[in-house]
Design a protein around this motif. Structure first.
Motif, PDB file in Angstrom:
ATOM      1  N   GLU A  43       0.708  -1.047   0.140  1.00 47.59           N
ATOM      2  CA  GLU A  43      -0.015   0.041   0.261  1.00 47.59           C
ATOM      3  C   GLU A  43       1.005   1.507  -0.303  1.00 47.59           C
ATOM      4  O   GLU A  43       0.078   2.370  -0.561  1.00 47.59           O
ATOM      5  CB  GLU A  43      -0.747  -0.469   0.709  1.00 47.59           C
ATOM      6  N   ALA A  44       2.335   1.586   0.828  1.00 47.60           N
ATOM      7  CA  ALA A  44       2.855   2.223   0.364  1.00 47.60           C
ATOM      8  C   ALA A  44       3.648   2.866  -0.379  1.00 47.60           C
ATOM      9  O   ALA A  44       3.606   3.879  -1.125  1.00 47.60           O
ATOM     10  CB  ALA A  44       4.260   2.280   1.910  1.00 47.60           C
ATOM     11  N   TRP A  45       3.968   1.970  -1.448  1.00 50.93           N
ATOM     12  CA  TRP A  45       4.130   2.030  -3.099  1.00 50.93           C
ATOM     13  C   TRP A  45       3.534   2.476  -3.646  1.00 50.93           C
ATOM     14  O   TRP A  45       4.194   3.188  -4.855  1.00 50.93           O
ATOM     15  CB  TRP A  45       5.086   1.200  -2.657  1.00 50.93           C
ATOM     16  N   LYS A  46       2.202   2.074  -3.575  1.00 52.49           N
ATOM     17  CA  LYS A  46       1.851   2.542  -4.621  1.00 52.49           C
ATOM     18  C   LYS A  46       0.691   3.589  -4.210  1.00 52.49           C
ATOM     19  O   LYS A  46       0.606   4.505  -4.873  1.00 52.49           O
ATOM     20  CB  LYS A  46       0.153   1.813  -3.792  1.00 52.49           C
ATOM     21  N   LYS A  47       1.014   4.620  -2.949  1.00 51.39           N
ATOM     22  CA  LYS A  47       0.421   5.852  -2.542  1.00 51.39           C
ATOM     23  C   LYS A  47       1.710   7.031  -2.757  1.00 51.39           C
ATOM     24  O   LYS A  47       1.935   7.397  -3.187  1.00 51.39           O
ATOM     25  CB  LYS A  47       0.045   6.269  -0.646  1.00 51.39           C
ATOM     26  N   THR A  48       2.865   6.266  -2.790  1.00 54.92           N
ATOM     27  CA  THR A  48       4.485   6.614  -3.267  1.00 54.92           C
ATOM     28  C   THR A  48       4.098   7.121  -4.666  1.00 54.92           C
ATOM     29  O   THR A  48       4.625   8.013  -4.974  1.00 54.92           O
ATOM     30  CB  THR A  48       5.739   5.551  -2.899  1.00 54.92           C
ATOM     31  N   ARG A  49       3.592   6.191  -5.630  1.00 55.58           N
ATOM     32  CA  ARG A  49       3.337   5.827  -6.830  1.00 55.58           C
ATOM     33  C   ARG A  49       2.606   7.642  -6.984  1.00 55.58           C
ATOM     34  O   ARG A  49       2.710   8.144  -7.797  1.00 55.58           O
ATOM     35  CB  ARG A  49       3.261   4.942  -7.592  1.00 55.58           C
ATOM     36  N   GLY A  50       1.639   7.530  -6.332  1.00 56.14           N
ATOM     37  CA  GLY A  50       0.311   8.644  -6.553  1.00 56.14           C
ATOM     38  C   GLY A  50       0.805   9.948  -6.581  1.00 56.14           C
ATOM     39  O   GLY A  50       0.240  10.703  -7.134  1.00 56.14           O
ATOM     40  N   LEU A  51       1.577   9.894  -5.035  1.00 57.04           N
ATOM     41  CA  LEU A  51       2.311  11.047  -4.940  1.00 57.04           C
ATOM     42  C   LEU A  51       3.062  11.920  -6.021  1.00 57.04           C
ATOM     43  O   LEU A  51       3.289  12.912  -5.943  1.00 57.04           O
ATOM     44  CB  LEU A  51       3.047  11.144  -3.078  1.00 57.04           C
ATOM     45  N   ALA A  52       3.947  10.714  -6.497  1.00 61.28           N
ATOM     46  CA  ALA A  52       5.075  11.265  -7.348  1.00 61.28           C
ATOM     47  C   ALA A  52       3.826  11.435  -8.580  1.00 61.28           C
ATOM     48  O   ALA A  52       4.592  13.296  -9.149  1.00 61.28           O
ATOM     49  CB  ALA A  52       5.829  10.039  -8.087  1.00 61.28           C
ATOM     50  N   GLY A  53       2.943  11.486  -9.122  1.00 61.95           N
ATOM     51  CA  GLY A  53       2.485  11.756  -9.508  1.00 61.95           C
ATOM     52  C   GLY A  53       1.294  13.018  -9.837  1.00 61.95           C
ATOM     53  O   GLY A  53       1.921  13.819 -10.612  1.00 61.95           O
ATOM     54  N   ALA A  54       1.277  12.981  -8.264  1.00 59.58           N
ATOM     55  CA  ALA A  54       0.600  14.130  -7.799  1.00 59.58           C
ATOM     56  C   ALA A  54       1.469  15.471  -8.132  1.00 59.58           C
ATOM     57  O   ALA A  54       1.291  16.748  -8.233  1.00 59.58           O
ATOM     58  CB  ALA A  54      -0.388  14.479  -6.919  1.00 59.58           C
ATOM     59  N   LEU A  55       2.471  15.292  -7.230  1.00 57.57           N
ATOM     60  CA  LEU A  55       3.847  16.052  -7.308  1.00 57.57           C
ATOM     61  C   LEU A  55       4.037  16.575  -9.100  1.00 57.57           C
ATOM     62  O   LEU A  55       4.342  17.675  -8.784  1.00 57.57           O
ATOM     63  CB  LEU A  55       5.062  15.804  -6.793  1.00 57.57           C
ATOM     64  N   ARG A  56       4.330  16.025  -9.982  1.00 57.32           N
ATOM     65  CA  ARG A  56       4.604  16.139 -11.254  1.00 57.32           C
ATOM     66  C   ARG A  56       3.066  17.207 -11.847  1.00 57.32           C
ATOM     67  O   ARG A  56       3.730  17.891 -12.530  1.00 57.32           O
ATOM     68  CB  ARG A  56       4.547  15.024 -12.023  1.00 57.32           C
ATOM     69  N   GLU A  57       1.588  16.787 -11.384  1.00 54.20           N
ATOM     70  CA  GLU A  57       1.017  17.056 -11.641  1.00 54.20           C
ATOM     71  C   GLU A  57       0.914  18.845 -11.843  1.00 54.20           C
ATOM     72  O   GLU A  57       0.118  19.485 -11.773  1.00 54.20           O
ATOM     73  CB  GLU A  57      -0.276  16.950 -11.707  1.00 54.20           C
ATOM     74  N   HIS A  58       1.641  19.290 -10.478  1.00 52.68           N
ATOM     75  CA  HIS A  58       1.613  20.011 -10.061  1.00 52.68           C
ATOM     76  C   HIS A  58       3.143  21.127  -9.962  1.00 52.68           C
ATOM     77  O   HIS A  58       3.203  21.561  -8.928  1.00 52.68           O
ATOM     78  CB  HIS A  58       1.623  20.116  -7.990  1.00 52.68           C
ATOM     79  N   GLY A  59       3.649  20.772 -11.447  1.00 53.69           N
ATOM     80  CA  GLY A  59       4.897  21.784 -11.702  1.00 53.69           C
ATOM     81  C   GLY A  59       6.116  20.998 -10.633  1.00 53.69           C
ATOM     82  O   GLY A  59       7.163  22.167 -11.560  1.00 53.69           O
ATOM     83  N   VAL A  60       6.037  20.135 -10.139  1.00 55.08           N
ATOM     84  CA  VAL A  60       7.365  19.456  -9.510  1.00 55.08           C
ATOM     85  C   VAL A  60       8.152  18.690 -10.807  1.00 55.08           C
ATOM     86  O   VAL A  60       7.785  17.818 -11.204  1.00 55.08           O
ATOM     87  CB  VAL A  60       7.290  18.703  -8.282  1.00 55.08           C
ATOM     88  N   GLU A  61       9.063  19.544 -11.039  1.00 54.12           N
ATOM     89  CA  GLU A  61      10.461  17.806 -11.816  1.00 54.12           C
ATOM     90  C   GLU A  61      11.257  17.493 -11.529  1.00 54.12           C
ATOM     91  O   GLU A  61      11.811  17.978 -10.410  1.00 54.12           O
ATOM     92  CB  GLU A  61      10.606  19.611 -13.490  1.00 54.12           C
ATOM     93  N   ARG A  62      12.108  17.260 -12.017  1.00 52.48           N
ATOM     94  CA  ARG A  62      13.474  16.484 -12.008  1.00 52.48           C
ATOM     95  C   ARG A  62      14.531  17.448 -11.038  1.00 52.48           C
ATOM     96  O   ARG A  62      13.468  18.621 -11.739  1.00 52.48           O
ATOM     97  CB  ARG A  62      13.703  16.043 -13.463  1.00 52.48           C
ATOM     98  N   ASP A  63      15.116  17.134  -9.632  1.00 50.62           N
ATOM     99  CA  ASP A  63      15.905  18.114  -9.604  1.00 50.62           C
ATOM    100  C   ASP A  63      15.106  18.525  -9.333  1.00 50.62           C
ATOM    101  O   ASP A  63      15.638  19.486  -8.165  1.00 50.62           O
ATOM    102  CB  ASP A  63      16.842  18.029 -10.760  1.00 50.62           C
ATOM    103  N   ASP A  64      13.561  19.681  -8.439  1.00 48.57           N
ATOM    104  CA  ASP A  64      13.287  19.632  -7.510  1.00 48.57           C
ATOM    105  C   ASP A  64      13.421  20.169  -6.164  1.00 48.57           C
ATOM    106  O   ASP A  64      13.750  18.666  -6.331  1.00 48.57           O
ATOM    107  CB  ASP A  64      12.134  20.515  -8.312  1.00 48.57           C
ATOM    108  N   ALA A  65      13.293  21.506  -6.032  1.00 45.75           N
ATOM    109  CA  ALA A  65      12.784  20.547  -4.146  1.00 45.75           C
ATOM    110  C   ALA A  65      11.685  20.914  -3.506  1.00 45.75           C
ATOM    111  O   ALA A  65      11.237  21.100  -4.209  1.00 45.75           O
ATOM    112  CB  ALA A  65      13.839  21.821  -3.669  1.00 45.75           C
ATOM    113  N   VAL A  66      11.699  19.559  -2.716  1.00 42.32           N
ATOM    114  CA  VAL A  66      10.072  19.509  -1.985  1.00 42.32           C
ATOM    115  C   VAL A  66      10.235  19.932  -0.609  1.00 42.32           C
ATOM    116  O   VAL A  66      10.982  19.132  -0.038  1.00 42.32           O
ATOM    117  CB  VAL A  66       9.359  18.464  -2.452  1.00 42.32           C
TER     118      VAL A  66
END
Length: 268
Positions: A43-66
């Motif tokens: 479940e944690a891995w599924k949520k991890t990939r979901g969060l990664a997708g959400a970050l990308r949708e909100h403008g977070v790109e490679r090498d950006d800081a969060v």
């Protein structure tokens, strides 16, 4: 290896999020436990990939800081690995640090997003304004731009980006020792992965016995180096982690020990 500890280790070039991916594959029934609720590694891995997708949708790109303003929690680890999957850099900070110092330090990184717990809402909103970030993900509470749980559930899961483990920065931890001025320590994927491998190796044969079997109570702040290292090491080892969000709550620690009888308790 007189004591079961190899004199040297072969360090892999896998990204840090591979710890969670591999443990989900091999020991998916083991879990992260928080407030009595279990989140399996699958479940944690599924949520991890979901969060990664959400970050990308909100403008977070490679090498950006969060930036993450989170207590020891499932959300902390999902954020750490989710930022990694997106190819970005995780910057966990202590909510106990004064705002002026946080802004001064974080401005150097130009963060694109903040992931914050509801009890740090006021600080998160101040950081968003001062740093001009694109989005604040709220973990509980009515604040920010994006609800963490909704974003994780609804975003298109992101496939992990390719990572150069020796060069790409996974985490920036700010530390000044006990009394010094905080400085950002850039930890590559290889740095974090090597540290986790060393922690596991230091446990000697116990690591083999615990893999896929043991429960560890982790009562450390994960935004500090010690807690950060141990959390990743135990995900890599494939044990259930009982996460205590406030290590000063000794009553909760005692209750967890009574209820779950962990193999070990990690704390200060």
């Amino acid at each position: 290896d007189k004591y079961g500890v190899d004199e040297s280790l072969d360090y892999s070039n896998e990204p840090v999020h591979a710890f969670l991916r591999d443990t989900a594959d091999e020991h998916g029934d083991m879990a992260l436990v928080q407030d009595g609720e279990e989140t399996t590694y699958v479940e944690a891995w599924k949520k991890t990939r979901g969060l990664a997708g959400a970050l990308r949708e909100h403008g977070v790109e490679r090498d950006d800081a969060v930036v993450s303003l989170l207590p020891t929690s499932v959300e902390f680890l999902v954020t750490s690995y989710g930022v990694s999957v997106a190819g970005a850099t995780n910057v966990p900070v202590s909510p106990l640090e004064n705002e002026e110092t946080l802004v001064e330090n974080l401005r150097k990184l130009s963060p694109e997003a903040v992931v914050a717990h509801g009890k740090y809402a006021e600080l998160a909103e101040s950081l968003e304004e001062a740093l001009e970030t694109d989005a604040v993900f709220s973990v509980g509470g009515d604040f920010g731009d994006v609800g963490f749980y909704e974003a994780v559930a609804n975003a298109e899961p992101l496939e992990p980006v390719d990572v150069d483990a020796a060069e790409d920065v996974h985490t920036v931890l700010f530390t000044g020792g006990t009394t010094g001025t905080p400085k950002g320590c850039m930890l590559t994927h290889r740095n974090v992965a090597s540290n986790a491998a060393q922690v596991e190796a230091s446990m000697s044969r116990a690591a083999t016995v615990m893999r896929g079997n043991a429960e560890i109570l982790n009562a450390l702040p994960l935004y500090h180096a010690y807690g950060h290292s141990m959390a990743h090491a135990f995900v890599r080892t494939g044990v259930t982690q009982i996460l205590v969000d406030d290590p000063r709550d000794t009553g909760a620690v005692v209750e967890y020990v009574d209820e779950r009888d962990p193999t070990a308790v990690i704390g200060v």
